[in-house]
Enzyme design. Sequence first.
Site, PDB file in Angstrom:
ATOM      1  N   ARG A  64      -7.711  -7.993  -9.301  1.00  0.00           N
ATOM      2  CA  ARG A  64      -8.379  -9.300  -9.702  1.00  0.00           C
ATOM      3  C   ARG A  64      -9.890  -9.139 -10.204  1.00  0.00           C
ATOM      4  NH1 ARG A  64      -9.049  -8.459  -4.021  1.00  0.00           N
ATOM      5  NH2 ARG A  64     -11.148  -8.163  -3.498  1.00  0.00           N
ATOM      6  N   LYS A 117       0.896  -1.341  -0.062  1.00  0.00           N
ATOM      7  CA  LYS A 117       0.084  -0.085   0.001  1.00  0.00           C
ATOM      8  C   LYS A 117       0.788   1.381   0.100  1.00  0.00           C
ATOM      9  CE  LYS A 117      -3.123  -2.818   0.076  1.00  0.00           C
ATOM     10  NZ  LYS A 117      -3.504  -3.564  -1.318  1.00  0.00           N
ATOM     11  N   HIS A 156     -15.732  -4.866   7.229  1.00  0.00           N
ATOM     12  CA  HIS A 156     -15.129  -5.173   5.955  1.00  0.00           C
ATOM     13  C   HIS A 156     -15.299  -6.070   5.163  1.00  0.00           C
ATOM     14  CE1 HIS A 156     -13.054  -1.931   8.082  1.00  0.00           C
ATOM     15  NE2 HIS A 156     -12.311  -2.524   8.859  1.00  0.00           N
ATOM     16  N   GLU A 178      -2.990   7.973   7.551  1.00  0.00           N
ATOM     17  CA  GLU A 178      -3.601   8.860   6.751  1.00  0.00           C
ATOM     18  C   GLU A 178      -4.435   9.485   7.555  1.00  0.00           C
ATOM     19  OE1 GLU A 178      -4.491   5.878   3.011  1.00  0.00           O
ATOM     20  OE2 GLU A 178      -5.821   6.258   4.339  1.00  0.00           O
TER      21      GLU A 178
HETATM   22  C1  MV4 Z   1     -10.184   4.591   5.985  1.00  0.00           C
HETATM   23  C2  MV4 Z   1     -11.288   5.044   6.800  1.00  0.00           C
HETATM   24  C3  MV4 Z   1     -11.444   6.360   7.064  1.00  0.00           C
HETATM   25  N1  MV4 Z   1     -10.100   7.014   6.652  1.00  0.00           N
HETATM   26  N2  MV4 Z   1      -9.188   5.449   5.711  1.00  0.00           N
HETATM   27  C4  MV4 Z   1     -11.732   0.030   5.582  1.00  0.00           C
HETATM   28  C5  MV4 Z   1     -11.122  -0.939   4.646  1.00  0.00           C
HETATM   29  C6  MV4 Z   1      -9.963  -0.543   3.909  1.00  0.00           C
HETATM   30  N3  MV4 Z   1     -10.174  -0.643   2.618  1.00  0.00           N
HETATM   31  C7  MV4 Z   1      -9.940   0.872   4.416  1.00  0.00           C
HETATM   32  N4  MV4 Z   1     -10.854   1.114   5.251  1.00  0.00           N
HETATM   33  C8  MV4 Z   1     -11.006   2.522   5.693  1.00  0.00           C
HETATM   34  N5  MV4 Z   1     -10.224   3.371   5.392  1.00  0.00           N
HETATM   35  C9  MV4 Z   1      -9.088   6.614   6.270  1.00  0.00           C
HETATM   36  N6  MV4 Z   1      -8.069   7.492   6.009  1.00  0.00           N
HETATM   37  C10 MV4 Z   1     -12.451   4.430   6.841  1.00  0.00           C
HETATM   38  C11 MV4 Z   1     -12.334   2.933   6.560  1.00  0.00           C
HETATM   39  C12 MV4 Z   1     -13.498   2.196   6.653  1.00  0.00           C
HETATM   40  C13 MV4 Z   1     -14.243   1.779   5.589  1.00  0.00           C
HETATM   41  C14 MV4 Z   1     -13.947   1.947   4.121  1.00  0.00           C
HETATM   42  C15 MV4 Z   1     -14.679   1.202   3.427  1.00  0.00           C
HETATM   43  C16 MV4 Z   1     -15.876   0.604   3.692  1.00  0.00           C
HETATM   44  C17 MV4 Z   1     -16.157   0.132   4.858  1.00  0.00           C
HETATM   45  C18 MV4 Z   1     -15.258   0.964   6.060  1.00  0.00           C
HETATM   46  C19 MV4 Z   1     -15.630   0.633   7.284  1.00  0.00           C
HETATM   47  C20 MV4 Z   1     -14.973   1.117   8.138  1.00  0.00           C
HETATM   48  C21 MV4 Z   1     -13.733   1.962   7.929  1.00  0.00           C
END
Ligand code: MV4
Length: 502
Positions: free
Chosen positions: A292, A116, A235, A200
């Site tokens: 994918r 990442k 997630h 982040e």
């Molecule tokens: C985040 C975020 C808020 N701020 N990054 C969760 C899965 C991963 N792909 C990244 N995720 C998140 N990253 C920042 N900077 C909140 C989440 C997150 C989230 C993102 C997408 C779908 C569901 C989620 C549930 C909780 C937190």
Amino acid sequence: MIKKILIANRGEIAVRIMRTCRELGIPIVAVYSEVDRPSMHVRYAEEVYCIGPSPSSESYLVIDKIIEAAKKTGADAIHPGYGFLSENAAFSERCKKEGIIFIGPDAYAIATMGDKITARKTMLKAGVPVVPGTTESITDENKAIEIVKEIGVPVMIKASAGGGGKGMRLVKKMEDVIPSVRAAQSEAKAAFGNDAVYIEKYIASPHHIEFQILADKHGNTIHLFERECSVQRRHQKVIEETPSCLLTPEVRKKMGEIAVTAAKAVKYHGAGTIEFIVDNDLNFYFLEMNTRLQVEHTVTERVVGVDLVKEQINIANGLPLTLKQENLFQDGHSIQCRIYAEDTDNNFMPCPGIIRHVREPHGFGIRIDGYVFEGFEIPIYYDPLIAKLIVWGKTRDEAIKRMKRALYEYKITGIKTSIKFLERIMDAKDFVSGKYNTHFIENNEVFLFESRADNNFQRDIAAMVAYFDYQSQRGKNDIAEDLNPAVSEWKSYGRKTSMMRL
Ligand code: MV4
């Protein structure tokens, strides 16, 4: 040109890939673990090969076994599906070395996007917006403090080798930064063998919106619009739909262009997904790329009218894309529900077991990608996904109504499933209005879990009363029909009619 494809996967996705292979007239090889011998993907294929014991670590995840199966069966291409070896750079490279076509991107794209921190740096360089934060792994704790002061709390600490929410930490106070960085590092080391973490800015109440892209080996890259995947739990996506209720035509166009830029930055070829996190003001940031075919590719197929597996195979064959960006458009609305073997009222505990009875919905606008049948035992070794129910409607409202009708018709007995839970989501005000974000399930807990538990209790009482009433009435009624007649009712009906004809 590819002459025979080995599908290095199982379950619904293996069957889905084989269906396209059959349409294209390409012979199929199924591989299976011991417990999967009676599985649908093995039934569907004309050629099958056992790759070892049931745990995936001893079968579907073993590169040597998959390569051996391809060589023994003369398969010249491998489709990895999703999960298992699909995002393993070493596997893509090994296929190449063995002269087998890997139906997916090359090792460079997988590795760049899989790390990442490298992905963030590569995207920044390409002009793709990323969430404000660090571009190197945290090695100096004082520097970490400085950066957090600059961007301000709350922040997210994420593992570079993570993704999909694994190894993430939310930090709300300055004094928690250093302990959280240390904890995240040791967690990442234990989980991925790599302790690199980055920071982040925390985006509150975001949407998860991803763009499907296709890229050929000649530099042509297109996007097939977005999928809204904000209905998630821990997630794990629960519902996916397209188009997203949040995007405006302008933002959609901009994000699509950025998604194409992101794919081009790693010289991508194949089908891929650019994940964005989108805030309420429609600011969007690159989150990660999935290199994918995804579980939710189906809603894109329905609305854009493209068989993504067919495109993957054409690309792997070195053919140029025949689809043109300017000819693509989103036709109507599609929603997918993931049907799992799980107990949604008991912390979503997986409930594998034997399927006693299945009745699937049918009719206009319905697609089911599944693999189970009556008498099939869902193995405990793998993901408990049973089927994906995909509907299409001219409008979102029609799609929701059709989904409710389809869920109502869907009957699976023998195991617990998420069908009832999905029906409640289709009735939830925030879902129906389209005003939901990634906190939807936790924000609607009362409606989705407790309140309905009361109704279930009343329903159970009603069922018991009806049953006892039925038992007490049995035998009292002269014209009551025998539930298990010695002679088939078809036969006796035939006899009666033949007599009547005389
Ligand atoms: C985040 C975020 C808020 N701020 N990054 C969760 C899965 C991963 N792909 C990244 N995720 C998140 N990253 C920042 N900077 C909140 C989440 C997150 C989230 C993102 C997408 C779908 C569901 C989620 C549930 C909780 C937190």
